[in-house]
Design a protein around this motif. Sequence first.
Motif, PDB file in Angstrom:
ATOM      1  N   GLN A 185       0.816  -1.217   0.000  1.00  0.00           N
ATOM      2  CA  GLN A 185       0.000   0.000   0.000  1.00  0.00           C
ATOM      3  C   GLN A 185       0.849   1.265   0.000  1.00  0.00           C
ATOM      4  O   GLN A 185       0.436   2.298  -0.527  1.00  0.00           O
ATOM      5  N   GLN A 186       2.056   1.188   0.550  1.00  0.00           N
ATOM      6  CA  GLN A 186       2.917   2.368   0.645  1.00  0.00           C
ATOM      7  C   GLN A 186       3.838   2.544  -0.561  1.00  0.00           C
ATOM      8  O   GLN A 186       4.327   3.645  -0.814  1.00  0.00           O
ATOM      9  N   PHE A 187       4.048   1.451  -1.313  1.00  0.00           N
ATOM     10  CA  PHE A 187       4.961   1.542  -2.462  1.00  0.00           C
ATOM     11  C   PHE A 187       4.368   2.472  -3.517  1.00  0.00           C
ATOM     12  O   PHE A 187       3.187   2.391  -3.838  1.00  0.00           O
ATOM     13  N   HIS A 188       5.205   3.355  -4.092  1.00  0.00           N
ATOM     14  CA  HIS A 188       4.684   4.420  -4.960  1.00  0.00           C
ATOM     15  C   HIS A 188       4.575   4.019  -6.429  1.00  0.00           C
ATOM     16  O   HIS A 188       4.139   4.835  -7.257  1.00  0.00           O
ATOM     17  N   GLY A 189       4.942   2.785  -6.769  1.00  0.00           N
ATOM     18  CA  GLY A 189       4.804   2.326  -8.143  1.00  0.00           C
ATOM     19  C   GLY A 189       3.815   1.180  -8.257  1.00  0.00           C
ATOM     20  O   GLY A 189       2.942   1.003  -7.399  1.00  0.00           O
ATOM     21  N   LYS A 190       3.949   0.402  -9.328  1.00  0.00           N
ATOM     22  CA  LYS A 190       3.085  -0.766  -9.514  1.00  0.00           C
ATOM     23  C   LYS A 190       3.505  -1.893  -8.569  1.00  0.00           C
ATOM     24  O   LYS A 190       4.698  -2.153  -8.409  1.00  0.00           O
ATOM     25  N   VAL A 191       2.517  -2.555  -7.994  1.00  0.00           N
ATOM     26  CA  VAL A 191       2.766  -3.783  -7.236  1.00  0.00           C
ATOM     27  C   VAL A 191       2.132  -4.907  -8.049  1.00  0.00           C
ATOM     28  O   VAL A 191       0.911  -4.956  -8.220  1.00  0.00           O
ATOM     29  N   ILE A 192       2.966  -5.801  -8.560  1.00  0.00           N
ATOM     30  CA  ILE A 192       2.514  -6.816  -9.517  1.00  0.00           C
ATOM     31  C   ILE A 192       2.623  -8.200  -8.902  1.00  0.00           C
ATOM     32  O   ILE A 192       3.702  -8.625  -8.471  1.00  0.00           O
ATOM     33  N   ALA A 193       1.504  -8.896  -8.865  1.00  0.00           N
ATOM     34  CA  ALA A 193       1.465 -10.254  -8.327  1.00  0.00           C
ATOM     35  C   ALA A 193       1.507 -11.266  -9.451  1.00  0.00           C
ATOM     36  O   ALA A 193       0.845 -11.092 -10.482  1.00  0.00           O
ATOM     37  N   THR A 194       2.277 -12.308  -9.269  1.00  0.00           N
ATOM     38  CA  THR A 194       2.274 -13.423 -10.229  1.00  0.00           C
ATOM     39  C   THR A 194       1.312 -14.494  -9.729  1.00  0.00           C
ATOM     40  O   THR A 194       1.423 -14.967  -8.606  1.00  0.00           O
ATOM     41  N   THR A 195       0.343 -14.833 -10.582  1.00  0.00           N
ATOM     42  CA  THR A 195      -0.661 -15.820 -10.196  1.00  0.00           C
ATOM     43  C   THR A 195      -1.171 -16.555 -11.431  1.00  0.00           C
ATOM     44  O   THR A 195      -1.308 -15.951 -12.509  1.00  0.00           O
ATOM     45  N   LEU A 196      -1.448 -17.815 -11.289  1.00  0.00           N
ATOM     46  CA  LEU A 196      -1.934 -18.618 -12.415  1.00  0.00           C
ATOM     47  C   LEU A 196      -3.318 -18.170 -12.887  1.00  0.00           C
ATOM     48  O   LEU A 196      -3.723 -18.441 -14.012  1.00  0.00           O
ATOM     49  N   GLN A 197      -4.045 -17.493 -12.006  1.00  0.00           N
ATOM     50  CA  GLN A 197      -5.422 -17.089 -12.330  1.00  0.00           C
ATOM     51  C   GLN A 197      -5.498 -15.794 -13.130  1.00  0.00           C
ATOM     52  O   GLN A 197      -6.582 -15.395 -13.573  1.00  0.00           O
ATOM     53  N   ALA A 229      -4.295  -6.166  -2.343  1.00  0.00           N
ATOM     54  CA  ALA A 229      -3.484  -4.950  -2.205  1.00  0.00           C
ATOM     55  C   ALA A 229      -2.639  -4.644  -3.438  1.00  0.00           C
ATOM     56  O   ALA A 229      -1.930  -3.638  -3.457  1.00  0.00           O
ATOM     57  N   VAL A 230      -2.713  -5.483  -4.479  1.00  0.00           N
ATOM     58  CA  VAL A 230      -1.815  -5.295  -5.623  1.00  0.00           C
ATOM     59  C   VAL A 230      -2.445  -4.400  -6.688  1.00  0.00           C
ATOM     60  O   VAL A 230      -3.659  -4.211  -6.720  1.00  0.00           O
ATOM     61  N   SER A 231      -1.585  -3.866  -7.581  1.00  0.00           N
ATOM     62  CA  SER A 231      -2.042  -3.041  -8.697  1.00  0.00           C
ATOM     63  C   SER A 231      -2.482  -3.904  -9.877  1.00  0.00           C
ATOM     64  O   SER A 231      -3.472  -3.625 -10.539  1.00  0.00           O
ATOM     65  N   GLU A 232      -1.682  -4.941 -10.160  1.00  0.00           N
ATOM     66  CA  GLU A 232      -1.945  -5.797 -11.319  1.00  0.00           C
ATOM     67  C   GLU A 232      -1.614  -7.243 -10.974  1.00  0.00           C
ATOM     68  O   GLU A 232      -0.767  -7.520 -10.126  1.00  0.00           O
TER      69      GLU A 232
END
Length: 264
Positions: A185-197, A229-232
């Motif tokens: 939540q505090q990171f100022h850029g994209k937070v990208i999660a890797t997920t099979l879905q 909490a992720v962006s993408e």
Amino acid sequence: MYPITSREHGLFKQLVKLEKSSRLRRLKGLTLLDGVHLIQVYHAREQIPLKLIVSESGYDHAEIKHLIREFSRQAGIDTIMFSDALFKQVSPVRTPTGILALIAIPTCESNAVDDSQVFCALLEAIQDPGNLGSMLRSAAAAGVNDVYLSNDCADAWSPKTLRAAMGGHFSLTIHEQSNLVQVAQQFHGKVIATTLQATQHLYQTDLKGPVAFLFGNEGAGLSQEILRAVSERVTIPMLGNTESLNAAAAAAICFFEKVRQQYY
């Protein structure tokens, strides 16, 4: 230099406990580096060990003898010799390398985030030390700045993790016991999660700005709490019939796709 041969020696007891106990490593803020390579990488970062521990037979190796002389000349570091039998009990590997370094674990705030961070990794419940070390090695090679570990990750400073990372620790700022939702939540850029879905794949994603990649447990994947909490969310396309990638392999692919987009 005469070898210590007694199991009752205080330093021997301390080192055996440090090698085995992550709780004691955290409590004391100390860990062990095994082998010439790790110690050299540590020293190349202008870091000085607290002590060097050498085996009786290891002291006869030219490379080890040279390393001991360098530290003694530059920093006056104490070198302790153990008999081969005692050294084998302290060493974290089956075939001891002949030299260990006792070092202080760097202190770092668990959830510290600032606007200067442009490339981070968030690791949730990575429980295999070898996997964790491999991820840290890839992160360091790709130019990651900070790595945040949830409180159920393997010990980042265990001898096994250190060996797998091959010195990667010393190019990173490693935050343990982190609240990954808060960090995301505090990171100022994209937070990208890797997920099979995910429906979007990695190579369709713009990674040129500040990015924090999020990777989950080898079996369970990422928790729903952190996914919210992720962006993408992205997936890594696979052409074969493999169900999923090893966490360390997935991390390396993502890190170096950002390197490719950023610099090539």
